[in-house]
Design a protein around this motif. Structure first.
Motif, PDB file in Angstrom:
ATOM      1  N   LYS A   1      15.422  34.772  28.411  1.00 25.87           N
ATOM      2  CA  LYS A   1      16.319  33.905  27.637  1.00 25.87           C
ATOM      3  C   LYS A   1      16.827  32.758  28.504  1.00 25.87           C
ATOM      4  O   LYS A   1      16.929  31.620  28.044  1.00 25.87           O
ATOM      5  N   ALA A   2      17.135  33.063  29.758  1.00 24.16           N
ATOM      6  CA  ALA A   2      17.626  32.022  30.665  1.00 24.16           C
ATOM      7  C   ALA A   2      16.573  30.950  30.885  1.00 24.16           C
ATOM      8  O   ALA A   2      16.871  29.756  30.866  1.00 24.16           O
ATOM      9  N   ILE A   3      15.338  31.358  31.052  1.00 24.61           N
ATOM     10  CA  ILE A   3      14.251  30.403  31.282  1.00 24.61           C
ATOM     11  C   ILE A   3      13.958  29.580  30.029  1.00 24.61           C
ATOM     12  O   ILE A   3      13.561  28.430  30.111  1.00 24.61           O
ATOM     13  N   ALA A   4      14.166  30.177  28.864  1.00 24.62           N
ATOM     14  CA  ALA A   4      13.794  29.535  27.606  1.00 24.62           C
ATOM     15  C   ALA A   4      14.619  28.299  27.276  1.00 24.62           C
ATOM     16  O   ALA A   4      14.194  27.461  26.497  1.00 24.62           O
ATOM     17  N   HIS A   5      15.786  28.156  27.860  1.00 23.29           N
ATOM     18  CA  HIS A   5      16.645  27.000  27.580  1.00 23.29           C
ATOM     19  C   HIS A   5      16.044  25.755  28.246  1.00 23.29           C
ATOM     20  O   HIS A   5      15.681  25.796  29.426  1.00 23.29           O
ATOM     21  N   PRO A   6      15.915  24.653  27.527  1.00 21.51           N
ATOM     22  CA  PRO A   6      15.269  23.455  28.088  1.00 21.51           C
ATOM     23  C   PRO A   6      15.885  22.944  29.390  1.00 21.51           C
ATOM     24  O   PRO A   6      15.152  22.547  30.302  1.00 21.51           O
ATOM     25  N   LEU A   7      17.200  22.945  29.513  1.00 26.16           N
ATOM     26  CA  LEU A   7      17.822  22.463  30.750  1.00 26.16           C
ATOM     27  C   LEU A   7      17.520  23.403  31.910  1.00 26.16           C
ATOM     28  O   LEU A   7      17.194  22.961  33.017  1.00 26.16           O
ATOM     29  N   ARG A   8      17.625  24.708  31.652  1.00 26.83           N
ATOM     30  CA  ARG A   8      17.356  25.664  32.723  1.00 26.83           C
ATOM     31  C   ARG A   8      15.881  25.655  33.109  1.00 26.83           C
ATOM     32  O   ARG A   8      15.543  25.786  34.285  1.00 26.83           O
ATOM     33  N   TYR A   9      15.011  25.466  32.128  1.00 29.97           N
ATOM     34  CA  TYR A   9      13.589  25.367  32.439  1.00 29.97           C
ATOM     35  C   TYR A   9      13.335  24.165  33.351  1.00 29.97           C
ATOM     36  O   TYR A   9      12.558  24.255  34.301  1.00 29.97           O
TER      37      TYR A   9
ATOM     38  N   GLU B   1       5.645  39.992  35.309  1.00 32.36           N
ATOM     39  CA  GLU B   1       4.894  41.226  35.097  1.00 32.36           C
ATOM     40  C   GLU B   1       5.352  41.954  33.839  1.00 32.36           C
ATOM     41  O   GLU B   1       4.586  42.697  33.236  1.00 32.36           O
ATOM     42  N   SER B   2       6.594  41.730  33.424  1.00 31.50           N
ATOM     43  CA  SER B   2       7.076  42.349  32.188  1.00 31.50           C
ATOM     44  C   SER B   2       6.371  41.765  30.966  1.00 31.50           C
ATOM     45  O   SER B   2       6.453  42.322  29.880  1.00 31.50           O
ATOM     46  N   LEU B   3       5.676  40.655  31.160  1.00 27.69           N
ATOM     47  CA  LEU B   3       4.925  40.025  30.077  1.00 27.69           C
ATOM     48  C   LEU B   3       3.468  40.476  30.082  1.00 27.69           C
ATOM     49  O   LEU B   3       2.598  39.788  29.559  1.00 27.69           O
ATOM     50  N   ALA B   4       3.199  41.633  30.655  1.00 29.66           N
ATOM     51  CA  ALA B   4       1.832  42.129  30.795  1.00 29.66           C
ATOM     52  C   ALA B   4       1.110  42.213  29.456  1.00 29.66           C
ATOM     53  O   ALA B   4      -0.110  42.113  29.400  1.00 29.66           O
ATOM     54  N   PHE B   5       1.844  42.374  28.376  1.00 27.35           N
ATOM     55  CA  PHE B   5       1.200  42.459  27.064  1.00 27.35           C
ATOM     56  C   PHE B   5       0.438  41.192  26.711  1.00 27.35           C
ATOM     57  O   PHE B   5      -0.412  41.198  25.827  1.00 27.35           O
ATOM     58  N   LEU B   6       0.715  40.094  27.403  1.00 27.50           N
ATOM     59  CA  LEU B   6      -0.011  38.841  27.154  1.00 27.50           C
ATOM     60  C   LEU B   6      -1.417  38.891  27.734  1.00 27.50           C
ATOM     61  O   LEU B   6      -2.267  38.103  27.347  1.00 27.50           O
TER      62      LEU B   6
ATOM     63  N   ASP C   1      14.539  47.218  29.826  1.00 25.31           N
ATOM     64  CA  ASP C   1      13.976  45.876  29.721  1.00 25.31           C
ATOM     65  C   ASP C   1      15.042  44.790  29.563  1.00 25.31           C
ATOM     66  O   ASP C   1      14.725  43.615  29.635  1.00 25.31           O
ATOM     67  N   ALA C   2      16.283  45.174  29.353  1.00 21.93           N
ATOM     68  CA  ALA C   2      17.335  44.196  29.092  1.00 21.93           C
ATOM     69  C   ALA C   2      17.443  43.114  30.170  1.00 21.93           C
ATOM     70  O   ALA C   2      17.573  41.941  29.829  1.00 21.93           O
ATOM     71  N   PRO C   3      17.382  43.451  31.462  1.00 17.78           N
ATOM     72  CA  PRO C   3      17.457  42.373  32.466  1.00 17.78           C
ATOM     73  C   PRO C   3      16.307  41.377  32.347  1.00 17.78           C
ATOM     74  O   PRO C   3      16.501  40.182  32.538  1.00 17.78           O
ATOM     75  N   HIS C   4      15.114  41.867  32.022  1.00 14.95           N
ATOM     76  CA  HIS C   4      13.973  40.960  31.862  1.00 14.95           C
ATOM     77  C   HIS C   4      14.178  40.060  30.649  1.00 14.95           C
ATOM     78  O   HIS C   4      13.856  38.879  30.683  1.00 14.95           O
TER      79      HIS C   4
END
Length: 113
Positions: free
Chosen positions: A11-19, A82-87, A3-6
């Protein structure tokens, strides 16, 4: 850990500038100048943030003459989503006994579909 790549992508998406870069790219391929205009992120910060998104596999590049165009790697983004399927599946309506969820994952899902 598989799961590390996901996790790195999330984490990359979570940054406000990158988002905001991902949000701009959701509208279509753009070169650095267009992304800068859409996001207000100046150089060299924009290049640094694009490098993080590239490393996470979330954006693709293509060269056209002297310009490099960026786009969302939709296959990779779909895999991360898809790795967020638990949601679970998005609800069509809110139950009074269910708390409102953060819209972050839903916004990401809307970007890649």
């Amino acid at each position: 850990m598989s799961d590390a790549p996901h996790i790195e992508a999330l984490k990359a998406i979570a940054h406000p500038l990158r988002y905001s870069i991902i949000d701009a790219l959701a509208k279509g391929d753009q070169n650095v100048g267009e992304i800068e205009g859409a996001t207000g992120i100046g150089q060299p910060t924009l290049s640094q943030q694009l490098a993080v998104l590239r490393k996470a596999g979330l954006v693709e590049t293509r060269r056209q003459a002297k310009l490099v165009y960026y786009s969302i790697d939709k296959d990779r983004a779909k895999t991360v989503l898809e790795s967020l399927a638990f949601l679970g599946e998005p609800a069509t309506g809110r139950s009074a006994d269910k708390p409102e969820r953060s819209k972050g994952a839903a916004n990401f899902a809307r970007l890649v579909t």
